[in-house]
Design an enzyme around this catalytic site. Structure first.
Site, PDB file in Angstrom:
ATOM      1  N   CYS A 180       0.825  -1.229   0.000  1.00 52.90           N
ATOM      2  CA  CYS A 180       0.000   0.000   0.000  1.00 52.90           C
ATOM      3  C   CYS A 180       0.850   1.266   0.000  1.00 52.90           C
ATOM      4  O   CYS A 180       0.395   2.326  -0.426  1.00 52.90           O
ATOM      5  CB  CYS A 180      -0.906   0.030   1.218  1.00 52.90           C
ATOM      6  SG  CYS A 180      -2.012  -1.366   1.316  1.00 52.90           S
ATOM      7  N   HIS A 187      -4.090   7.210   3.374  1.00 52.09           N
ATOM      8  CA  HIS A 187      -4.363   5.867   2.844  1.00 52.09           C
ATOM      9  C   HIS A 187      -5.768   5.463   3.276  1.00 52.09           C
ATOM     10  O   HIS A 187      -6.159   5.671   4.426  1.00 52.09           O
ATOM     11  CB  HIS A 187      -3.329   4.892   3.415  1.00 52.09           C
ATOM     12  CG  HIS A 187      -3.549   3.476   3.010  1.00 52.09           C
ATOM     13  ND1 HIS A 187      -3.798   3.099   1.712  1.00 52.09           N
ATOM     14  CD2 HIS A 187      -3.567   2.315   3.742  1.00 52.09           C
ATOM     15  CE1 HIS A 187      -3.952   1.784   1.652  1.00 52.09           C
ATOM     16  NE2 HIS A 187      -3.820   1.287   2.876  1.00 52.09           N
ATOM     17  N   ASN A 200     -10.166  -0.440  -0.269  1.00 50.15           N
ATOM     18  CA  ASN A 200      -8.713  -0.313  -0.160  1.00 50.15           C
ATOM     19  C   ASN A 200      -8.092  -0.773  -1.483  1.00 50.15           C
ATOM     20  O   ASN A 200      -8.109  -1.956  -1.803  1.00 50.15           O
ATOM     21  CB  ASN A 200      -8.223  -1.176   1.007  1.00 50.15           C
ATOM     22  CG  ASN A 200      -6.728  -1.075   1.231  1.00 50.15           C
ATOM     23  OD1 ASN A 200      -6.005  -0.538   0.399  1.00 50.15           O
ATOM     24  ND2 ASN A 200      -6.273  -1.604   2.344  1.00 50.15           N
TER      25      ASN A 200
HETATM   26  O1  UT7 Z   1      -3.959  -1.348   3.703  1.00 54.74           O
HETATM   27  C1  UT7 Z   1      -3.235  -2.040   4.669  1.00 54.74           C
HETATM   28  C2  UT7 Z   1      -3.677  -1.657   6.004  1.00 54.74           C
HETATM   29  N1  UT7 Z   1      -4.910  -2.319   6.351  1.00 54.74           N
HETATM   30  C3  UT7 Z   1      -5.264  -2.341   7.609  1.00 54.74           C
HETATM   31  O2  UT7 Z   1      -4.553  -1.825   8.436  1.00 54.74           O
HETATM   32  C4  UT7 Z   1      -6.537  -3.058   7.981  1.00 54.74           C
HETATM   33  C5  UT7 Z   1      -6.624  -3.128   9.482  1.00 54.74           C
HETATM   34  N2  UT7 Z   1      -7.741  -3.882  10.013  1.00 54.74           N
HETATM   35  C6  UT7 Z   1      -9.046  -3.545   9.833  1.00 54.74           C
HETATM   36  O3  UT7 Z   1      -9.380  -2.646   9.095  1.00 54.74           O
HETATM   37  C7  UT7 Z   1     -10.065  -4.289  10.648  1.00 54.74           C
HETATM   38  O4  UT7 Z   1      -9.411  -5.091  11.602  1.00 54.74           O
HETATM   39  C8  UT7 Z   1     -11.018  -5.182   9.801  1.00 54.74           C
HETATM   40  C9  UT7 Z   1     -11.987  -4.321   9.016  1.00 54.74           C
HETATM   41  C10 UT7 Z   1     -10.209  -6.071   8.881  1.00 54.74           C
HETATM   42  C11 UT7 Z   1     -11.862  -6.086  10.724  1.00 54.74           C
HETATM   43  O5  UT7 Z   1     -12.570  -5.276  11.650  1.00 54.74           O
HETATM   44  P1  UT7 Z   1     -12.550  -5.631  13.196  1.00 54.74           P
HETATM   45  O6  UT7 Z   1     -13.438  -4.689  13.866  1.00 54.74           O
HETATM   46  O7  UT7 Z   1     -11.128  -5.695  13.628  1.00 54.74           O
HETATM   47  O8  UT7 Z   1     -13.228  -7.055  13.193  1.00 54.74           O
HETATM   48  P2  UT7 Z   1     -12.691  -8.420  13.815  1.00 54.74           P
HETATM   49  O9  UT7 Z   1     -11.670  -9.007  12.905  1.00 54.74           O
HETATM   50  O10 UT7 Z   1     -12.331  -8.228  15.255  1.00 54.74           O
HETATM   51  O11 UT7 Z   1     -13.975  -9.303  13.759  1.00 54.74           O
HETATM   52  C12 UT7 Z   1     -15.138  -8.984  14.550  1.00 54.74           C
HETATM   53  C13 UT7 Z   1     -16.224  -9.978  14.209  1.00 54.74           C
HETATM   54  C14 UT7 Z   1     -15.761 -11.446  14.236  1.00 54.74           C
HETATM   55  O12 UT7 Z   1     -16.822 -12.208  14.738  1.00 54.74           O
HETATM   56  P3  UT7 Z   1     -16.820 -12.709  16.270  1.00 54.74           P
HETATM   57  O13 UT7 Z   1     -15.574 -13.527  16.434  1.00 54.74           O
HETATM   58  O14 UT7 Z   1     -16.802 -11.450  17.104  1.00 54.74           O
HETATM   59  O15 UT7 Z   1     -18.079 -13.483  16.369  1.00 54.74           O
HETATM   60  C15 UT7 Z   1     -15.564 -11.762  12.771  1.00 54.74           C
HETATM   61  O16 UT7 Z   1     -15.749 -13.135  12.500  1.00 54.74           O
HETATM   62  O17 UT7 Z   1     -16.709  -9.730  12.881  1.00 54.74           O
HETATM   63  C16 UT7 Z   1     -16.673 -10.941  12.124  1.00 54.74           C
HETATM   64  N3  UT7 Z   1     -16.406 -10.614  10.731  1.00 54.74           N
HETATM   65  C17 UT7 Z   1     -17.367 -10.341   9.844  1.00 54.74           C
HETATM   66  N4  UT7 Z   1     -18.697 -10.287   9.957  1.00 54.74           N
HETATM   67  C18 UT7 Z   1     -19.403  -9.967   8.852  1.00 54.74           C
HETATM   68  C19 UT7 Z   1     -15.201 -10.500  10.129  1.00 54.74           C
HETATM   69  N5  UT7 Z   1     -15.363 -10.170   8.835  1.00 54.74           N
HETATM   70  C20 UT7 Z   1     -16.710 -10.064   8.639  1.00 54.74           C
HETATM   71  C21 UT7 Z   1     -17.495  -9.745   7.522  1.00 54.74           C
HETATM   72  N6  UT7 Z   1     -18.831  -9.693   7.681  1.00 54.74           N
HETATM   73  N7  UT7 Z   1     -16.972  -9.451   6.324  1.00 54.74           N
END
Ligand code: UT7
Length: 326
Positions: free
Chosen positions: A114, A253, A283
């Site tokens: 990125c 970004h 992204n």
């Molecule tokens: O460009 C490079 C830089 N990129 C980044 O730095 C990205 C950084 N990370 C993020 O933007 C976020 O961590 C994400 C958007 C990827 C994920 O968001 P989050 O709030 O950290 O979610 P999480 O991974 O903690 O997941 C929360 C819940 C989980 O369910 P449980 O375990 O709480 O029941 C996941 O399974 O959300 C669930 N989940 C989804 N639910 C519906 C994960 N992906 C999805 C989805 N739809 N697509």
């Protein structure tokens, strides 16, 4: 008076096909509401089957060159910040050099995920400081849709295809790049990576997308992204002797709206000063900053003399920030 690297023109483009969150609901267990709330993304662009990286990169380059008033044969260097060029060899830089007819340029790709556009601006700035007459095309663009595992909802909803370019040269005066910083930490590579396609796990060994798809430890990465981008901004400001409150526009970004909100609040700035288009493009990796810069330019949100800050963060890990006076 100092010679600085000035952006003469910016341009961007993305494939026409729009993929909405509702389209993704039909492919996997996700929802528009979850995606909007956790990322701010509403839709993204993706190439059609058989579409190439260069198909959407060339129009952005030509737009930047036209706005800069620089012809292809006048370019001395083409730097393509990308990890998804058309071929493994030639480099994306050479592919674009050929397609636009920049026959007098030296061309190469720069692999910083990125961070490719900000790394590219930094490299271009160093060349221009020693040879101010150089005209350099810096590209940031990625075709990420071919790198997605549609069975992994935690990554498949985040990315899209697109990018853009800027033409830079040296000018005496107050305008141009005031400071530009790039950082990396290879120890944290496994927070965001693609394992397949290198020499460790060559593409010809694989019949499956899995090794070639992006893998991410989103939660951990989120915290590092906020901290690293925030610190890169402070370092760039300190080097230039500029206070955060003097910034007119932030073009960050676009990985996640929540990450942007946190970085901006660390700087003590108002979101009104920030260009957001993650809702429209998702992204696009190295493409996000040129796409957002182009949006800002076309919307008339950048005036000559404005102080513009562009922080970035991505796989590697890599990160950085460029501060310039437009
Ligand atoms: O460009 C490079 C830089 N990129 C980044 O730095 C990205 C950084 N990370 C993020 O933007 C976020 O961590 C994400 C958007 C990827 C994920 O968001 P989050 O709030 O950290 O979610 P999480 O991974 O903690 O997941 C929360 C819940 C989980 O369910 P449980 O375990 O709480 O029941 C996941 O399974 O959300 C669930 N989940 C989804 N639910 C519906 C994960 N992906 C999805 C989805 N739809 N697509």
């Amino acid at each position: 008076m100092a010679i600085r690297s000035v952006i003469l023109g910016v341009g961007a483009s993305a494939p026409e096909r729009i993929v909405t969150n509702y389209d993704l609901e039909k492919l996997m267990d996700t929802s528009h509401d979850w995606i909007i709330q956790r990322t701010g993304i509403s839709e993204r662009r993706m190439v059609d089957e058989g579409g190439k990286w260069s198909d959407f990169v060339v129009p952005g380059c030509l737009m930047a060159m036209e706005r800069a008033g620089v012809k292809a044969e006048e370019l001395d260097m083409v730097i393509a910040g990308t990890m998804t060029a058309d071929m493994m060899m030639p480099s994306g830089g050479c592919t674009i050099q050929s397609l636009i007819g920049a026959k007098n340029a030296v061309a190469f790709s720069l692999s910083a995920a990125c961070s490719g556009f900000i790394y590219g601006l930094t490299v271009a700035d160093r060349f221009i400081r020693t040879e101010p007459d150089m005209k350099i095309l810096v590209i940031g663009a990625d075709l990420i849709s071919q790198r997605l595992d549609w069975e992994d909802r935690s990554t498949a909803i985040l990315f899209g295809d697109g990018g853009g370019a800027a033409v830079l040269t040296g000018r005496e005066g107050e305008r141009g790049i005031l400071s530009t910083r790039m950082y990396s930490d290879g120890d944290l590579w496994d927070l965001l990576y693609v394992s397949g396609g290198g020499t460790l796990d060559p593409a010809f060994n694989e019949a499956s997308i899995k090794p070639h798809a992006i893998k991410m430890k989103g939660n951990e990465l989120f915290k590092v992204a906020v901290k690293s981008m925030g610190q890169a901004c402070l370092n760039a400001l300190e080097e230039a002797g500029v206070k955060a409150e003097d910034i007119d526009l932030v073009v960050p970004h676009q990985a996640n709206l929540r990450i942007i909100n946190k970085v901006i609040s660390r700087l003590g700035l108002d979101m009104e000063k920030v260009i957001i288009n993650v809702d429209k493009y998702g992204n696009t990796s190295a493409g996000t900053i040129p796409l957002a810069l182009n949006d800002a330019y076309e919307a008339g949100r950048i005036k000559e003399g404005d102080l513009v800050l562009m922080p970035v963060f991505g796989g590697g890990l890599t990160w950085g920030a460029t501060l310039l006076r437009w």
